[in-house]
Scaffold this active site. Sequence first.
Site, short mmCIF file in Angstrom:
data_model
loop_
_atom_site.label_atom_id
_atom_site.label_comp_id
_atom_site.label_asym_id
_atom_site.label_seq_id
_atom_site.Cartn_x
_atom_site.Cartn_y
_atom_site.Cartn_z
N ASP A 1 30.60 61.17 27.51
CA ASP A 1 30.08 60.22 28.50
C ASP A 1 29.26 59.11 27.85
OD1 ASP A 1 29.59 59.14 30.98
OD2 ASP A 1 28.79 60.97 31.84
N GLU B 1 31.51 60.17 42.75
CA GLU B 1 30.05 60.14 42.64
C GLU B 1 29.42 58.96 43.36
OE1 GLU B 1 28.33 61.56 38.63
OE2 GLU B 1 30.28 60.72 38.13
N ASP C 1 31.48 49.87 32.05
CA ASP C 1 32.02 51.21 32.32
C ASP C 1 33.26 51.16 33.21
OD1 ASP C 1 30.93 50.53 34.77
OD2 ASP C 1 29.42 52.11 34.78
N GLU D 1 37.54 58.22 33.01
CA GLU D 1 36.92 57.79 34.27
C GLU D 1 37.29 56.33 34.52
OE1 GLU D 1 32.60 58.19 36.47
OE2 GLU D 1 32.65 57.64 34.35
#
Length: 633
Positions: free
Chosen positions: A399, A454, A181, A448
């Site tokens: 996502d 976060e 990610d 992202e």
Amino acid sequence: MEVPLTRTMAAALCTGLAATLLATATGPARSEPRQPDTWTVAEAAHAPRARIALDDTTGSLSLTVSRAGRTVIAPSPVGIVTQQADFSQGLRFLHRKDRTVEERYRAKSGKRLDRRVRMNETRLSFATVAGARLDLVVRAAADGIAYRYVLPAGYGDVLGESSAFNLPADADAWLSTYRVDNEGQFNQYTAATAPTGEYSDQALFATDGGYTLLAESDLTGSYSGARLAHTQGTGSYRVKLADSQVHTDGPLATPWRAMITGDLATVTGSTFTDDLAPASKVADTSWIRPGTVLWTWLAGGRTAGQSLDAQKAYVDYAAAHHWPYEAVDSGWYFKKDEWDVTDPDWQTDSWMPELVDYARAKGVGIIVWIHQRDLDTPEERAQWLPTLERWGVKGVKIDFMNSEAQSMFQWYDTILAETAAHHLMVDFHGATLPKGIQRTWPQVMSMEAVGGEEKRTNTATHLTTLPFTRNVIGSMDFTPGGFQRVGLRPDSDAAEVGLTVAYESGLQMFAGTPESYDARPLARDFMDQEPAAWDDTRLLAGSPGQEAVLARRSGDRWFLGGVYAGAARTATVPLTIGPGRWLVETIRDGADGLVQDRQVLRGGDELSVDVVANGGFAAIACRWHPGVTTCYR
């Protein structure tokens, strides 16, 4: 005196006589010209220079990058291996072709909207002993060097590359351990002392006389994502593909291996990876509108996402502050075991159409979160995308791709074409890096691929590294502005305001709660002024891991964002935003909360700001003349 004729002398005499007879018969002897074994490519004399060399013994290729006579990348292997051909050795040169690439294009987001491209391109053609053909295409610009491989059809799948980047062992390096990610933190090493492992391909090095950021551009489903493999004790970083075998069924042009290089301001302001990418595939971009966003996940989480009343309240807040969008995160739509999507009337159970209508009446657009698994088949996309368009949703936050395999990039190719067709802006989370995608598909407003707001483990050092690494190569959805996360974030309130400028994102999602904004009216009022599209970007001061101060221009105003790691200090920032007098309104941390200072400075003067430990500041600068008392509108 007579000299005896030896056997050796007799042999030499015979050889010479034979050569004379041959020359007499055929005319003057011609020596074959030696084929060139080195080639250089540069955009200008003062710009980065690539030197490609072919080893006469092994037939292998290497590439060296220099700037102003200093080596940036030491000779590094270049090559690719397929099922049918090994292009890492045994090559012979065929021919060279040069051209100049000059383009102008207008972006929808990023560091500046108007872009001008000038690159010199050299295409070097080689062949193996068996006759297999390879073209190495090298481009040189004022801010970088890039290369790619071009192969004709028929050589089978790609098994790997021999591509690598050799850095000086003692070069400072800012690296992020590879994750699917791309949300790892950046840490500082030297090129040789970095632990053995795999790192993100967005790696920054302090090279001789400047900086070099490694990157990639124009990656599609025809290939596989890359990472950097490193062995401690060396300065070598090898390109490793996500797939052990990349399927090809025709001619292949691999992604660009890019090296953005120059002083720190050049690297930070570069659009090189966008410039390398193909032109926009979206003919009409009038519906693509960047903007600031009230993001509700950290403001209320899943409970807020499942409540129409809560979302209406957030819309009201966004409208009151003229924020163009409100984003509804996870929890707003059905669970697969509750709703039957084969029922043609399933959409009537959703409250989203009511929210979209409510928001539209107040001038606010709605962005919705959706899981990639709900868009991974043609049937699901045919259900969701036309429905969201019909409801009037402005964009989707998709996502959990969490893969850089070729199959996932093939999915990216599909979803990019389909979201464009349905006029849906896109924010990818759990995603790959931008890699030039925002030029080719301008509806991609942000991605992202960052350890963002976060995270509970971020450090001030990480925050001050991102403007020089991840955010260089495309819009970054860090989601700043989470003021309510006191104790969960490493920075001060003023630094958090500064991040909204220092970090560029076409959809700049503010992560705070309305209550946290109202408790900090100076921060809220500053954010009310901010656009999300910029006419220009400049680095005013910076050192990776220590400080980053960026200025971004919108129209006739400059917005400044600064973030620092370490002890409290009085920061001095050169106000290099243009000549003349400027009114500068600065927000900083005071003893009892945020405070605002106003002063008139000349362009080039130093702006002094008191910064707390791990703090920062934000500012707006506008032209001053008698009667001007504020830059706010």
